[in-house]
Design a protein around this motif. Structure first.
Motif: not given
Length: 959
Positions: A106-109, A113-118, A220-222, A317-319
């Protein structure tokens, strides 16, 4: 009368047969003389050959390797070439997209999003490894930033309000402050805005702040993902939901989760600085780009590769996983996959050299022909070098597919070597020849081998020359190199190799060591039994006397041939015209994995396309432009259109109360509204779609519009039967738009480079094969001059090509540029197999030793030449065998095609052809009588005092 008629008929037939007899005797006489001269002065011929080789190598100083994809894979007369050149000279700049796809359960966690931002910030900070240290801000495409600015006289909120809707017009949709605020005020504010890099990323919602993202709840993210439609960092409209894939929605229709999210970096390209020859890509698959962008892309890929490795090692386990691609990705990977298997090629060549040595040698110290093997391969290498030198001197560029040329030359050259050795063994198998001087025996061997090699080599050369008439630049260049290479291989085989062969035979008769010639073995006994003592001769004799040429064997061969032909027809009828560049990518490459992820997460996204319009009155033609944009929008092969004409109509209607759709604006109004449109919020994103004859200034009417474009995205296509009609229909829409004569309008997409070639490749294959078959018939008719023999050679080649095409389908191959080249090579190889056997049969004389005359001659032909043909095919297959395990599609496809060609070529040349010739073949050219020309040659030799008279005519007639 009947007796006179039969006598007259026999007289006509005899006169008719004198033509091929004359050609055969003339060719053999020529090669006998040539062989005699070479054998008498081998050192002079070797020296002259080496001098010619080194002289031709001078052309390498003009060597040019073509790296531009446009000049390799696209027909030069195609619209795509014209449009691309026009685009680069007219626009002089453009953009391209570098993409990363991040996946999670689930990207919208917030943690995802923190991983993606870094990871995104790592790319921001990446630097190239060169001296200039190029960063993202050096190569990005920049746009004005209209949000987040705080000046000394206005607060951040005041500036943002400046671009918000006018409170006096709350119900007016499409309002744009550029049309209503004082021009001086608006333009002063606009021009004071800084410029920032455009980036499509959901991280923009939180302004790339990991701390802020970590404080967000799922709700908030949604909420923000479904409500924010303006970039907080740039202030421009942005549809963030388009960046999500694998979307799930809640009961309210809101996006609640997603499995894929893509981030896109937009890079600026200055076409005037593009130089494809400066790229490090030797495969001709590089992207059109500049050196600075090329360098930054390397750091981009490096950072994401490291990030991908870190995620694999990240225990969760977040894929989490990332997939990425840059403009240089395809070129880098395709080049690496092509040249990655160089070691396999080297090992294959080494294995082939050992194989050739074993075939040419006998297992004793004297008859171990290691130096002769080396010279044979060196001659082939010299032919390749000469081909490069001569073609470079003529200005013909070297291309990536020329990598397969050495394999073909090795196959043909080694085959010629084996034919020469077979002729030598045949000469020595006759007792009368064993007492002849070495010079004459070499001349006798070359008199027969030279004729056979001439037929096959010249047929190959002409076939490649005809193939050079293709419209595909890379295939044209390859055919020129191949024709020159085959011709030079032929000349070196009948001169350089024969000269060294003579020296090697002198060494053997002097009983000198095969590895260290200065060492003699005085007690060594030479075996003079000739070819009859060899294992290969016995195997061929047993195979044909006991199986192939028996009545049952003939029936089996014919039935199996018919079965092959039936499968060939079935497969060839279903063989598809299809080329996908993805096939060039190893499955474990980052680009192949990215494409897989893209198809899973964004299955409806197709190739980008653009309609370009120029040299027209845009004011009066605007209704047609508007109609064209709406036609594209409704087309089933188009996914979406970035429709500036429609947005322009809405802008004019909302802000100036003018109907630009149903009425023609004045030129002054059109230029003014267009200027306001591209400087405003609603039209600023389209600014790059226009080109003016002068500089565009805020607050002033636009200069004369010289070019306009409409961007759109094709639907996701799955085969050529979808993308070729899509390309053609988009072009048809533009042609039917009704623009006046003299105007310029076209559709362009970078995928057209592949699609255009895909469209013509099947016609090219059919055309080239038909021309090659005509060549085969023409050259064999000229060199062999016996119609029935020519017909059987053509039949064998035709059946081989039919079976190869058919079984290509069953092996998963298609008609593409690689198979087109492979089939071009197939003609040359399949001609060799059939022509050698047919030529040997035609020149063999029957003695009744095995049934009737035809069967006896067929047996002699296969005994004499069959092993040489089989060994030649084996050497080619051995050299290519390791390519079956190659990561490169090009090499795997070449191996499959070569294997099919060798298998079916041998079947038709060594099995079907002897069966046919032994049953209904033509009579022998020699017809059991001494050859008059060679009898006269014997007299000349005796008269010159070269040696005492011998029974040369009788010996030759047996030979």
């Amino acid at each position: 009368m009947e007796i006179e008629h039969k006598a007259h008929k026999r007289q006509l037939q005899g006169g008719y047969y004198r033509i091929p007899q004359f050609i055969s005797q003339t060719v053999e006489r020529f090669f006998y003389n040539l062989g005699l001269q070479i054998a008498k002065q081998p050192y002079r011929w070797i020296a002259c050959s080496l001098i010619v080789i080194f002289m031709c190598l001078g052309g390498i100083f003009r060597f040019r390797q073509e790296k531009d994809p446009l000049k390799l894979w696209v027909p030069p007369e195609s619209d795509f070439i014209r449009d691309t050149e026009w685009l680069m000279t007219t626009f002089k700049e453009g953009q391209k997209i570098e993409t990363m796809i991040f996946t999670a359960d689930d990207i919208l966690q917030p943690q995802a999003l923190v991983q993606l931002n870094e990871i995104t910030k790592r790319v921001f900070n990446a630097q190239s490894n060169d001296v200039d240290k190029i960063t993202w801000t050096d190569v990005c495409f920049k746009v004005p930033i209209i949000s987040g600015i705080v000046g000394p006289q206005r607060s951040k909120r005041q500036l943002e309000n400046f671009f918000e809707e006018d409170p006096m017009m709350p119900n007016k949709t499409g309002y744009d402050p550029v049309a209503h605020l004082p021009t001086n005020l608006y333009c002063r504010v606009f021009e004071s805005l800084p410029r920032g890099c455009i980036l499509f990323s959901v991280m923009d919602i939180w302004e790339f702040n990991s701390t802020l993202i970590g404080l967000q709840s799922k709700e908030d993210i949604v909420q923000k993902m479904n409500s924010v439609n303006i970039s907080p960092t740039l202030g421009h409209p942005m549809n963030f939901s388009e960046l999500l894939g694998g979307v799930s929605r809640d009961e309210y229709g809101r996006i609640y989760s997603a499995k894929f999210v893509k981030t896109q970096w937009i890079v600026h390209i200055n076409f005037t600085n593009v130089n494809m020859n400066e790229m490090d890509n030797d495969a001709g698959t590089a992207d059109w780009t500049t050196k600075d962008v090329y360098a930054w892309e390397a750091s981009f890929l490096s950072e994401l590769r490291d990030a991908s490795e870190n995620l694999r090692n990240y225990e969760t386990d977040e894929g989490y996983a990332i997939y990425y691609e840059a403009g240089r990705s395809f070129g880098d990977i395709s080049q690496e996959s092509i040249f990655h298997d160089v070691e396999k090629i080297v090992i294959g060549v080494f294995m082939m050299s050992i194989y050739v040595q074993v075939i040419l040698s006998r297992f004793n110290w004297v008859e171990w022909r290691c130096w002769l093997t080396g010279v044979a391969l060196m001659g082939i290498g010299g032919a390749f070098a000469i081909a490069i030198g001569l073609c470079s001197l003529a200005g013909v560029p070297y291309g990536p597919i020329h990598t397969s040329l050495p394999f073909m030359l090795m196959g043909l050259g080694v085959d010629d070597t084996f034919v020469m050795m077979a002729a030598w063994e045949e000469v020595n198998s006759v007792k009368g020849n064993q007492k002849r001087p070495l010079n004459e025996r070499v001349a006798l061997a070359l008199s027969h081998a030279g004729a056979a090699i001439t037929v096959t080599s010249f047929t190959d050369v002409v076939a490649f020359v005809i193939g050079a008439s293709t419209i595909l630049p890379s295939l044209y260049s390859f055919c020129i190199y191949a024709a020159v290479g085959v011709l030079v291989t032929y000349f070196l085989q009948v001169t350089f190799f024969v000269a060294f062969f003579t020296l090697d035979c002198r060494r053997i008769e002097a009983k000198r060591n095969g590895l260290v010639p200065c060492v003699r073995h005085p007690n060594f006994e030479l075996v003079t039994g000739g070819s009859h003592q060899s294992i290969s001769w016995r195997i061929m004799d047993w195979l044909y006397t006991r199986i192939v040429l028996t009545p049952v064997g003939k029936i089996i061969v014919v039935c199996v041939t018919l079965a092959f032909a039936s499968f060939g027809i079935l497969g060839a009828s279903q063989l598809e015209q299809w080329f996908d560049p993805v096939w060039f990518l190893p499955k474990d490459s980052h680009l192949a994995q990215y494409i897989t992820a893209k198809e899973q997460g964004f299955p409806k996204v197709g190739a980008e396309g653009t309609v370009f319009m120029s040299q027209m009155d845009f004011v009066n033609e605007f209704p047609k432009i508007l109609n064209l944009s709406r036609t594209l929008e409704n087309a089933p092969f188009v996914a979406n259109v970035k429709n500036w004409p429609v947005d322009f109509v809405h802008f004019v209607d909302a802000n100036f109360n003018k109907d630009a759709e149903n009425t023609t604006l004045s030129e002054a109004d059109f230029q003014l509204y267009l200027s306001r449109f591209v400087f405003g919020r609603s039209g600023g994103k389209y600014r790059r779609n226009f080109k003016f004859n002068d500089e565009l200034h805020c607050g002033e009417a636009a200069p004369l519009l010289t070019m306009a474009s409409i961007d759109f995205t094709f639907a996701k296509f799955h085969s050529p039967y979808e993308w070729i009609p899509g390309m053609d229909n988009s072009k048809r829409f533009v042609q039917e738009a009704g623009f006046p004569e003299g105007s310029f309008a076209t559709v362009w997409s970078d995928m057209f480079a592949t699609w255009v070639t895909d469209k013509v490749i099947s016609q090219e294959v059919i055309r080239n094969l038909i021309l090659a078959l005509v060549c085969v018939m023409g050259m064999t008719s000229f060199l062999v001059a016996e119609p029935q023999t020519c017909l059987w050679i053509l039949l064998c080649v035709l059946l081989t090509l039919l079976d190869v095409c058919g079984f290509m389908y069953f092996w998963g191959l298609t008609i593409d540029i690689v198979s087109c080249i492979g089939l071009e090579l197939a003609v040359g190889l399949s001609v060799d197999y059939a022509a050698h056997v047919a030529h040997a049969f035609l020149n063999a004389s029957g003695d009744g030793g095995f049934g009737n005359d035809r069967r006896s001659r067929a047996l002699k032909a296969t005994r004499h030449i069959g092993s040489a043909v089989l060994f030649g095919a084996g050497s080619t297959l051995l050299a290519l065998s390791l390519l079956a395990f190659s990561r490169a599609y090009v090499f795997r496809a070449f191996f499959r095609i070569f294997l099919l060609v060798i298998a079916f070529g041998l079947w038709h040349g060594l099995l079907l052809l002897p069966v046919v010739l032994s049953s209904i073949g033509p009579r022998a050219l020699a017809n059991g009588r001494p050859r008059e020309s060679l009898v006269r040659l014997e007299d000349e030799i005796v008269q010159r005092g070269i040696r005492e008279p011998a029974a040369m005519p009788l010996t030759l007639s047996k030979h």
